[in-house]
Design an enzyme around this catalytic site. Structure first.
Site, PDB file in Angstrom:
ATOM      1  CB  SER A 104      -0.919  -0.037   1.219  1.00 59.89           C
ATOM      2  OG  SER A 104      -1.889   0.978   1.134  1.00 59.89           O
ATOM      3  CG  ASN A 105      -0.234   4.692  -1.419  1.00 61.88           C
ATOM      4  OD1 ASN A 105      -0.937   5.432  -0.750  1.00 61.88           O
ATOM      5  ND2 ASN A 105      -0.647   4.137  -2.553  1.00 61.88           N
ATOM      6  N   GLY A 106       1.193   5.645   1.713  1.00 59.93           N
ATOM      7  CA  GLY A 106       0.869   6.474   2.889  1.00 59.93           C
ATOM      8  C   GLY A 106      -0.244   7.478   2.677  1.00 59.93           C
TER       9      GLY A 106
ATOM     10  CB  ALA B 188      -2.058   7.405  -3.482  1.00 60.33           C
TER      11      ALA B 188
END
Ligand SMILES: Cc1cc2nc3c(=O)[nH]c(=O)nc-3n(C[C@H](O)[C@H](O)[C@H](O)COP(=O)(O)O)c2cc1C
Length: 427
Positions: free
Chosen positions: A226-228, A293
């Protein structure tokens, strides 16, 4: 329509545009002697960041909790406290002459009583009797005080008179007790102000399809890539668009955020699910805004059972590309405006221009990610706005809430493919 200030060149030579949702509005902010007085500083900052001129009036008790200097510096105007000081200016009449709103936040039980009875033994009470503009009060006090019949009577009198009373929230109180009396979130007050000051319903013809948050690509049932991204920008856009009359469908990856009131939320996990959900709603939309995102890669062979440490033989993780959602949707495009967001660590403008062209977008918002200025999980952001026919515009750092209004203002400047006779996108 919310006003767009003309583009200006700032010191760094960037084109700066500051379209702000409260531009031209004048607010008198009354601060009274509550333990929550310090929170009025954040309220002031939100209003100023949104372009309002704010004049602060403090009661004597309020200045026991926080100094007038703080408000003076942040508002850029002297703080008015004394009814008699500078009486030649007739401050008790002149201060509210051009006001669009009198906001008392926080309002003590004492000031609430005075305002209800029309007592005019201080500047705030006197001003309240002179106003022609909307009047909003945000009480904050201990739970037992708030529940007291006298206080409730005063609230009822003020409400009957058309004063907007923002109910205090339930939560931990300064006394250590739990109950209703807590000063509302500063952002809630800001939203109420925006509503009252009649943010025009300039987007009431819009059906806005928004994506937000990160995606999660599973490795196995408990692990993922995943991402932030926090989703804050997309949720702020959804909230602002609804306030301006738009219908909003928000397709969001996993976030901690609550769906704003009036927004239809579709929750997804993976890029594939996001594509499916967006594809379903795309024909309905007048505008697509892709703030999500979305992961570019996913594990090629996700496991159906949890990978045990002892079973891992050191093999490298094999990744494959996730679907290119913007390209997929632009192939199905009929009338929709398409707005993308790019998260870049470097060469923001160069990478942005390439994405704008390659993805056939009407507009691209470029954020910096990584480092101190990162847009991820931050309450503030600064962006470049790239469009096909105008030079890049820089929107300076501000809260995502006010930035959302600034970005929505651009919808009025984008014609979309159907109205663009020479568009190469639908040819
Ligand atoms: C530490 C402290 C905290 C207080 N907090 C509150 C409060 O949150 N709400 C309230 O109604 N009164 C509160 N009070 C009482 C008010 O300060 C007091 O009623 C004062 O007369 C209010 O004056 P004003 O309404 O003119 O500002 C507090 C008093 C103290 C000493």
């Amino acid at each position: 329509m919310v006003s767009l200030r003309p583009a200006q060149t700032n010191k760094a030579g960037k084109i700066a545009v500051q379209p702000l949702s409260l531009s031209g509005k004048c607010i008198v902010l009354g601060v009274t002697g509550s333990i929550a007085a310090y929170k009025a500083v954040t309220v002031l900052r939100l209003l100023v960041q949104a372009g309002a001129q704010v004049h602060v009036v403090m009661t004597e008790s309020a200045s026991r909790f926080i100094t007038p200097q703080t408000f003076e510096v942040l508002s850029g105007h002297p703080v008015a406290q004394d009814l008699f000081e500078g009486h030649q200016d007739m401050k008790h009449l002149s201060l509210t002459e051009h006001a669009d709103l009198l906001l008392v936040a926080p309002c003590t039980a004492n000031s609430l009583a005075k305002l209800s009875l029309g007592l005019a033994d201080n500047l705030l009470g006197t001003l309240a009797l002179t106003i022609q503009c909307p009047f909003m009060i945000c009480p904050a006090m201990d739970g037992e005080m708030w529940e007291h019949a006298t206080v409730q009577n005063h609230v009822a009198v003020l409400t009957d008179r058309g004063v907007i009373v923002i109910e205090p929230e339930i939560g931990a109180l300064a006394s250590g007790q739990w109950g209703r009396g807590r000063f509302p979130e500063e952002s809630t007050i800001f939203d109420e102000v925006v509503k009252v000051l009649g943010i025009q319903q300039d987007l009431n013809q819009e059906r806005l399809l928004l994506s937000a948050g990160p995606t999660r690509e599973p490795l196995d049932p408990v692990r993922f890539i995943s991402n932030g991204s926090s989703g804050k920008m997309g949720f702020a856009l959804a909230e602002a668009a609804v306030a301006r009359g738009a219908e909003v469908v928000l397709v969001s990856g996993p976030t901690q955020l609550k769906a704003p009131r009036g927004v239809s939320l579709v929750s997804v996990q993976t890029a594939e699910e996001m594509l499916q959900a967006l594809t379903v709603h795309f024909p309905w939309a007048t505008t697509l805004m892709m703030t999500a995102a979305i992961g570019d890669f996913r594990p090629k062979f996700p496991l159906s059972q949890k990978l045990k440490k002892s079973h891992w033989d050191g093999e490298a993780l094999v990744l494959e590309r996730t679907p290119d959602i913007l390209l997929a949707l632009s192939a199905q495009r009929t009338h929709q405006r398409m707005i993308g967001f790019a998260a870049e660590t470097d060469h923001l403008l160069e990478h942005g221009q390439i994405k704008l062209t390659e993805k056939h977008l009407d507009m691209l918002v470029v954020n910096q990610v990584g480092g101190e200025k990162s847009a991820f999980d931050n309450d503030t952001n600064e962006v470049y706005v790239l469009t096909k026919h105008a030079p890049p515009q820089f929107i300076p750092r501000q809260t995502k809430r006010t930035l959302a209004h600034a970005l929505l203002d651009y919808l009025h400047t984008l014609s979309g493919p159907l109205k663009t006779a020479t568009s190469t996108i639908i040819s």
